[in-house]
Design a protein around this motif. Structure first.
Motif, short mmCIF file in Angstrom:
data_model
loop_
_atom_site.label_atom_id
_atom_site.label_comp_id
_atom_site.label_asym_id
_atom_site.label_seq_id
_atom_site.Cartn_x
_atom_site.Cartn_y
_atom_site.Cartn_z
N ALA A 2 -8.73 -3.57 -14.01
CA ALA A 2 -7.84 -2.45 -14.77
C ALA A 2 -6.50 -2.74 -15.31
CB ALA A 2 -7.81 -1.32 -13.48
N THR A 3 -6.01 -2.30 -16.19
CA THR A 3 -4.77 -2.43 -16.92
C THR A 3 -3.55 -1.85 -16.29
OG1 THR A 3 -5.83 -2.90 -18.93
CG2 THR A 3 -3.50 -2.64 -18.98
N PHE A 4 -2.57 -2.38 -15.80
CA PHE A 4 -1.52 -1.84 -15.06
C PHE A 4 -0.14 -2.52 -15.77
CE2 PHE A 4 -4.51 -2.22 -11.78
CZ PHE A 4 -4.39 -0.99 -11.33
N SER A 5 0.90 -1.36 -15.85
CA SER A 5 2.01 -1.69 -16.55
C SER A 5 2.95 -2.70 -15.90
CB SER A 5 2.68 -0.39 -16.74
OG SER A 5 3.29 0.33 -15.69
N THR A 6 3.97 -3.22 -16.16
CA THR A 6 4.99 -3.86 -15.45
C THR A 6 5.52 -3.26 -14.21
OG1 THR A 6 5.28 -5.21 -17.53
CG2 THR A 6 6.93 -5.49 -15.82
N GLU A 7 5.77 -1.81 -14.52
CA GLU A 7 6.45 -1.24 -13.70
C GLU A 7 5.51 -0.88 -12.61
OE1 GLU A 7 8.42 3.41 -13.17
OE2 GLU A 7 8.40 2.36 -15.14
N GLU A 8 4.29 -0.65 -12.52
CA GLU A 8 3.24 -0.27 -11.63
C GLU A 8 3.29 -1.66 -10.79
OE1 GLU A 8 0.31 3.00 -13.75
OE2 GLU A 8 -0.03 1.08 -14.17
N ILE A 9 3.03 -2.93 -11.55
CA ILE A 9 2.79 -4.06 -10.77
C ILE A 9 4.26 -4.37 -9.80
CG2 ILE A 9 2.63 -6.69 -11.07
CD1 ILE A 9 0.83 -5.82 -13.62
N ARG A 10 5.22 -3.96 -10.36
CA ARG A 10 6.56 -4.09 -9.59
C ARG A 10 6.45 -3.36 -8.30
NH1 ARG A 10 10.95 -1.40 -9.44
NH2 ARG A 10 10.39 -0.48 -11.18
N LEU A 11 6.09 -2.05 -8.51
CA LEU A 11 6.07 -1.11 -7.44
C LEU A 11 4.90 -1.65 -6.34
CD1 LEU A 11 6.79 1.61 -5.98
CD2 LEU A 11 5.09 2.65 -7.45
N MET A 12 3.73 -2.26 -7.08
CA MET A 12 2.70 -2.64 -5.88
C MET A 12 3.16 -3.91 -5.20
SD MET A 12 -1.04 -1.94 -7.97
CE MET A 12 -0.64 -2.63 -9.43
N ASN A 23 4.30 -6.18 -0.47
CA ASN A 23 5.25 -7.22 0.37
C ASN A 23 6.06 -6.52 1.71
OD1 ASN A 23 6.35 -9.86 0.60
ND2 ASN A 23 8.23 -9.18 0.08
N GLN A 24 6.37 -5.48 1.47
CA GLN A 24 6.95 -4.63 2.73
C GLN A 24 5.89 -4.62 3.86
OE1 GLN A 24 8.38 -0.84 1.13
NE2 GLN A 24 10.30 -1.61 0.52
N LEU A 25 4.58 -4.03 3.38
CA LEU A 25 3.52 -3.94 4.44
C LEU A 25 3.30 -5.55 5.00
CD1 LEU A 25 1.21 -2.24 5.69
CD2 LEU A 25 -0.37 -3.04 3.91
N ARG A 26 3.27 -6.35 4.25
CA ARG A 26 3.02 -7.88 4.78
C ARG A 26 4.09 -8.06 5.79
NH1 ARG A 26 5.08 -12.52 3.97
NH2 ARG A 26 3.72 -14.35 4.05
N ASN A 27 5.45 -8.00 5.28
CA ASN A 27 6.41 -8.29 6.33
C ASN A 27 6.47 -7.43 7.63
OD1 ASN A 27 7.34 -10.26 4.47
ND2 ASN A 27 8.93 -8.66 3.54
N GLU A 28 6.12 -5.89 7.54
CA GLU A 28 5.99 -5.36 8.80
C GLU A 28 4.88 -5.81 9.78
OE1 GLU A 28 5.15 -1.19 7.52
OE2 GLU A 28 7.20 -1.18 6.46
N ARG A 29 3.57 -6.13 9.13
CA ARG A 29 2.53 -6.94 9.97
C ARG A 29 3.02 -8.17 10.54
NH1 ARG A 29 -3.15 -5.28 6.77
NH2 ARG A 29 -2.80 -3.32 7.40
N LEU A 30 3.61 -8.98 9.68
CA LEU A 30 4.13 -10.28 10.20
C LEU A 30 5.12 -10.15 11.38
CD1 LEU A 30 4.75 -12.34 7.08
CD2 LEU A 30 3.06 -12.95 8.71
N ALA A 31 5.91 -9.18 11.27
CA ALA A 31 6.96 -8.95 12.15
C ALA A 31 6.26 -8.43 13.64
CB ALA A 31 8.09 -7.76 11.98
#
Length: 90
Positions: free
Chosen positions: A51-61, A66-74
Motif C-alpha cells: 500500500a502507498t503511504f504519504s510521508t506524514e502517514e509514515i512519520r505518524l506510524m 516507536n512509542q509502543l516499542r519503548n513502552e514494551r522495552l520498559a
C-alpha cells in the motif's frame, strides 16, 4: 509517497500503536481525523499487500510504533514485531 508491504503481524502492531495515540489526541480535544483515516486505511488493507503511504502517514506510524516499542522495552516485554515494523517504515 512510499509503498510498504504489511504482513498480518505488522498490520496488527501498527494498529495497536495507533489506537492509544488516537484516543489520547481525542481526549485532549485535538483533531483526530488524519489518525482515524490512517487506522481505517490500514485496517481495510489485506495482509501481505503493498500500500502507498504519504510521508506524514509514515512519520505518524514510526512515532507511534516507536512509542509502543519503548513502552514494551520498559516493561521487559517482547519487541521483535515492533522492531520489524519500524524497519519496514524506514
Amino acid at each position: 509517497m512510499k509503498k510498504i508491504k504489511l504482513t498480518r503481524a505488522n498490520k496488527s502492531i501498527t494498529l495497536k500503536a495507533l489506537a492509544p495515540y488516537y484516543y489520547q489526541q481525542r481526549a485532549l480535544g485535538h483533531n483526530t481525523e488524519k489518525t482515524g483515516r490512517l487506522i481505517l486505511k490500514i485496517n481495510a488493507l489485506p495482509a501481505d499487500k503493498k500500500a502507498t503511504f504519504s510521508t506524514e502517514e509514515i512519520r505518524l506510524m514510526c512515532t507511534t510504533v516507536n512509542q509502543l516499542r519503548n513502552e514494551r522495552l520498559a516493561k521487559g516485554q517482547y519487541t521483535d514485531a515492533a522492531d520489524d515494523m519500524l524497519l519496514k517504515l524506514f
